[in-house]
Design a protein around this motif. Structure first.
Motif, mmCIF file in Angstrom:
data_model
loop_
_atom_site.group_PDB
_atom_site.id
_atom_site.type_symbol
_atom_site.label_atom_id
_atom_site.label_comp_id
_atom_site.label_asym_id
_atom_site.label_seq_id
_atom_site.Cartn_x
_atom_site.Cartn_y
_atom_site.Cartn_z
ATOM 1 N N ILE A 95 -8.388 26.970 -14.706
ATOM 2 C CA ILE A 95 -8.782 25.831 -13.873
ATOM 3 C C ILE A 95 -9.882 24.994 -14.512
ATOM 4 O O ILE A 95 -10.776 25.509 -15.189
ATOM 5 N N VAL A 96 -9.792 23.689 -14.289
ATOM 6 C CA VAL A 96 -10.786 22.695 -14.693
ATOM 7 C C VAL A 96 -11.385 22.111 -13.417
ATOM 8 O O VAL A 96 -10.662 21.834 -12.453
ATOM 9 N N SER A 97 -12.713 21.942 -13.384
ATOM 10 C CA SER A 97 -13.332 21.382 -12.185
ATOM 11 C C SER A 97 -14.722 20.849 -12.509
ATOM 12 O O SER A 97 -15.155 20.859 -13.670
ATOM 13 N N THR A 98 -15.418 20.384 -11.488
ATOM 14 C CA THR A 98 -16.806 19.931 -11.608
ATOM 15 C C THR A 98 -17.704 20.906 -10.857
ATOM 16 O O THR A 98 -17.237 21.624 -9.965
ATOM 17 N N PRO A 99 -18.997 20.932 -11.169
ATOM 18 C CA PRO A 99 -19.901 21.816 -10.411
ATOM 19 C C PRO A 99 -19.856 21.569 -8.907
ATOM 20 O O PRO A 99 -19.833 22.515 -8.119
ATOM 21 N N LEU A 100 -19.821 20.311 -8.491
ATOM 22 C CA LEU A 100 -19.780 20.001 -7.061
ATOM 23 C C LEU A 100 -18.517 20.542 -6.411
ATOM 24 O O LEU A 100 -18.569 21.143 -5.333
ATOM 25 N N GLU A 101 -17.371 20.358 -7.063
ATOM 26 C CA GLU A 101 -16.129 20.791 -6.434
ATOM 27 C C GLU A 101 -15.991 22.310 -6.418
ATOM 28 O O GLU A 101 -15.367 22.865 -5.507
ATOM 29 N N VAL A 102 -16.574 22.997 -7.387
ATOM 30 C CA VAL A 102 -16.621 24.464 -7.307
ATOM 31 C C VAL A 102 -17.451 24.879 -6.094
ATOM 32 O O VAL A 102 -17.085 25.795 -5.347
ATOM 33 N N ASN A 103 -18.561 24.198 -5.860
ATOM 34 C CA ASN A 103 -19.389 24.491 -4.687
ATOM 35 C C ASN A 103 -18.641 24.229 -3.385
ATOM 36 O O ASN A 103 -18.772 24.993 -2.413
ATOM 37 N N LYS A 104 -17.878 23.158 -3.347
ATOM 38 C CA LYS A 104 -17.090 22.870 -2.140
ATOM 39 C C LYS A 104 -16.096 23.996 -1.882
ATOM 40 O O LYS A 104 -15.849 24.371 -0.728
ATOM 41 N N PHE A 105 -15.537 24.533 -2.968
ATOM 42 C CA PHE A 105 -14.605 25.660 -2.833
ATOM 43 C C PHE A 105 -15.309 26.911 -2.319
ATOM 44 O O PHE A 105 -14.845 27.540 -1.356
ATOM 45 N N THR A 106 -16.430 27.296 -2.930
ATOM 46 C CA THR A 106 -17.107 28.520 -2.488
ATOM 47 C C THR A 106 -17.656 28.360 -1.070
ATOM 48 O O THR A 106 -17.646 29.308 -0.281
ATOM 49 N N ASN A 107 -18.116 27.160 -0.725
ATOM 50 C CA ASN A 107 -18.564 26.910 0.647
ATOM 51 C C ASN A 107 -17.417 27.115 1.634
ATOM 52 O O ASN A 107 -17.603 27.664 2.725
ATOM 53 N N ALA A 108 -16.216 26.705 1.233
ATOM 54 C CA ALA A 108 -15.051 26.875 2.099
ATOM 55 C C ALA A 108 -14.703 28.347 2.310
ATOM 56 O O ALA A 108 -14.159 28.717 3.361
ATOM 57 N N LEU A 109 -15.032 29.180 1.331
ATOM 58 C CA LEU A 109 -14.760 30.613 1.475
ATOM 59 C C LEU A 109 -15.540 31.215 2.633
ATOM 60 O O LEU A 109 -14.969 31.882 3.505
ATOM 61 N N TYR A 110 -16.862 30.983 2.658
ATOM 62 C CA TYR A 110 -17.676 31.655 3.672
ATOM 63 C C TYR A 110 -17.761 30.882 4.991
ATOM 64 O O TYR A 110 -18.398 31.346 5.935
ATOM 65 N N THR A 111 -17.088 29.732 5.065
ATOM 66 C CA THR A 111 -17.011 29.012 6.339
ATOM 67 C C THR A 111 -15.602 29.084 6.934
ATOM 68 O O THR A 111 -15.240 28.288 7.805
ATOM 69 N N ASP A 112 -14.805 30.036 6.448
ATOM 70 C CA ASP A 112 -13.483 30.352 7.016
ATOM 71 C C ASP A 112 -12.483 29.201 6.944
ATOM 72 O O ASP A 112 -11.589 29.096 7.780
ATOM 73 N N LYS A 113 -12.614 28.337 5.940
ATOM 74 C CA LYS A 113 -11.682 27.224 5.810
ATOM 75 C C LYS A 113 -10.451 27.589 4.988
ATOM 76 O O LYS A 113 -9.462 26.844 4.996
ATOM 77 N N LEU A 114 -10.510 28.709 4.266
ATOM 78 C CA LEU A 114 -9.407 29.077 3.382
ATOM 79 C C LEU A 114 -8.750 30.397 3.745
ATOM 80 O O LEU A 114 -7.655 30.685 3.267
ATOM 81 N N MET A 115 -9.413 31.186 4.554
ATOM 82 C CA MET A 115 -8.855 32.474 4.971
ATOM 83 C C MET A 115 -9.580 32.952 6.214
ATOM 84 O O MET A 115 -10.624 32.418 6.584
ATOM 85 N N SER A 116 -9.024 33.976 6.851
ATOM 86 C CA SER A 116 -9.661 34.537 8.042
ATOM 87 C C SER A 116 -10.935 35.278 7.664
ATOM 88 O O SER A 116 -11.116 35.695 6.512
ATOM 89 N N GLN A 117 -11.818 35.451 8.626
ATOM 90 C CA GLN A 117 -13.048 36.192 8.385
ATOM 91 C C GLN A 117 -12.751 37.632 7.969
ATOM 92 O O GLN A 117 -13.450 38.202 7.133
ATOM 93 N N ALA A 118 -11.693 38.207 8.543
ATOM 94 C CA ALA A 118 -11.330 39.592 8.214
ATOM 95 C C ALA A 118 -10.990 39.729 6.734
ATOM 96 O O ALA A 118 -11.432 40.673 6.062
ATOM 97 N N PHE A 119 -10.228 38.783 6.190
ATOM 98 C CA PHE A 119 -9.881 38.859 4.768
ATOM 99 C C PHE A 119 -11.045 38.466 3.878
ATOM 100 O O PHE A 119 -11.187 38.981 2.771
ATOM 101 N N TYR A 120 -11.884 37.555 4.359
ATOM 102 C CA TYR A 120 -13.088 37.226 3.593
ATOM 103 C C TYR A 120 -13.949 38.474 3.415
ATOM 104 O O TYR A 120 -14.512 38.710 2.328
ATOM 105 N N GLN A 121 -14.043 39.295 4.455
ATOM 106 C CA GLN A 121 -14.817 40.537 4.367
ATOM 107 C C GLN A 121 -14.212 41.477 3.335
ATOM 108 O O GLN A 121 -14.936 42.150 2.591
ATOM 109 N N GLN A 122 -12.888 41.527 3.268
ATOM 110 C CA GLN A 122 -12.247 42.363 2.251
ATOM 111 C C GLN A 122 -12.463 41.785 0.852
ATOM 112 O O GLN A 122 -12.691 42.524 -0.106
#
Length: 344
Positions: free
Chosen positions: A246-273
């Motif tokens: 993958i190719v990206s920018t620092p900001l867009e990587v942050n947007k992705f990781t922020n989406a992980l812990y704010t439940d935008k990409l998966m359920s909280q149960a799977f985020y915990q796993q």
């Protein structure tokens, strides 16, 4: 009136403290640039918005193209967080299970009936790490078919039985990328666009090709007689695939990781796993306490690029540092950033 005055003074003092903090961060990257010890970019994301950004050095020193906030970089193994997220989404859609054996897709691989999707996600498959192949430095620069890659995986065999140990292995995530392609019938490029880029409305994130394209995608540099020179050979991204393409920018990587812990990409149960690092690694990431705060993330290195993406879910902060020319450790630079950012 007194309450308004006190509130004003508090806000004013806070503003001064923040300004001093960002000035100190600027100084870190100004020093890197003026001493010639590194080039790249950093973004800090807090409470759903970017609060600090810096681009230092050149995206291409030969063409005199300065790095900017929109310069894109190869992020290497940070890609694994994206691949893990895609696999988890497919599981949540009912198209795959953590216990699905590798033999469902690639029965000729060693221990395929014993290795599960979860083993691949957690680096517990026992498969040989293909980037340690004797001829890797030769074939990595050439287009790679899935058949060629699978043949190498068969030839290299295993180093331990599935689930008995944890050992970081790019083979696992190349295979997870192939599995996603098998299930969806799409290329890994299209999968990333459909399952990550579109939902998050990212504009500068994609699977790379044989070499950096255009002026907005950085090239990497190496030291030659005390000067930075542009690297001439680049990994053909059909080789690392789900492990590092993958190719990206620092900001867009942050947007992705922020989406992980704010439940935008998966359920909280799977985020915990995903963030369960009790066996040494989570699913596509690592985790450890930093300065008394629980952090997760991933580092990457490919073709003279280095990347480091970390996030603090409790503090709602993500930080991504990338470099296309370095003589300093990204981990050391990030620690300087952390000490400045969290000191107040």
């Amino acid at each position: 009136m007194k309450k308004i005055t006190l509130l004003f003074l508090f806000s004013f003092c806070t503003l001064i403290a923040q300004t001093e903090k960002y000035d100190q961060l600027d100084a870190i990257f100004k020093t890197l640039e003026t001493t010639g010890n590194g080039m790249g970019g950093i973004s800090i994301y807090q409470d759903g918005k970017e609060v600090y950004q810096n681009a230092f050095g050149y995206a291409n020193i030969e063409k005199k193209i300065k790095s900017t906030a929109t310069t894109k970089y190869r992020i290497g193994s940070v890609t694994k967080m994206y691949t893990s997220t895609i696999i988890i989404q497919l599981i949540e859609e009912g198209k795959l299970e953590l216990d699905t054996p590798l033999s469902t897709f690639f029965p000729k691989l060693p221990n395929a009936t014993m290795i599960t999707v979860k083993n691949l996600l957690k680096h517990q498959s026992g498969l040989f790490n293909i980037t340690e192949d004797d001829n890797f430095a030769t074939w990595m620069f050439q287009p790679q078919s899935r058949i060629k890659m699978l043949d190498r995986m068969v030839k290299n065999g295993v180093i331990f039985e599935p689930g008995t140990d944890t050992s970081y292995c790019n083979t696992n995530y190349i295979l997870l990328g192939y599995i996603a392609e098998e299930i969806t019938g799409k290329s890994f490029y299209d999968i990333v666009q459909h399952m990550i880029v579109a939902p998050l409305q990212l504009k500068r994130t994609y699977v790379g090709t044989d070499r950096p394209k255009g002026d907005q995608e950085a090239v990497s540099h190496q030291r030659v007689e005390n000067q930075w020179e542009v690297v001439s050979e680049y990994t053909e991204m059909s080789a690392p695939g789900g492990a590092g393409a993958i190719v990206s920018t620092p900001l867009e990587v942050n947007k992705f990781t922020n989406a992980l812990y704010t439940d935008k990409l998966m359920s909280q149960a799977f985020y915990q796993q995903m963030t369960d690092v009790s066996t040494g690694m989570g699913m596509g990431l690592g985790g450890m306490p930093i300065m008394g705060m629980q952090a997760y993330g991933m580092s990457g290195q490919i073709d003279g690029f280095k990347s480091l993406a970390i996030f603090f879910p409790e503090q709602k902060i993500s930080m991504t540092l990338v470099s296309n020319a370095y003589e300093s450790s990204l981990q050391e630079i990030m620690m300087q950033v952390l000490q400045v950012f969290f000191k107040n």
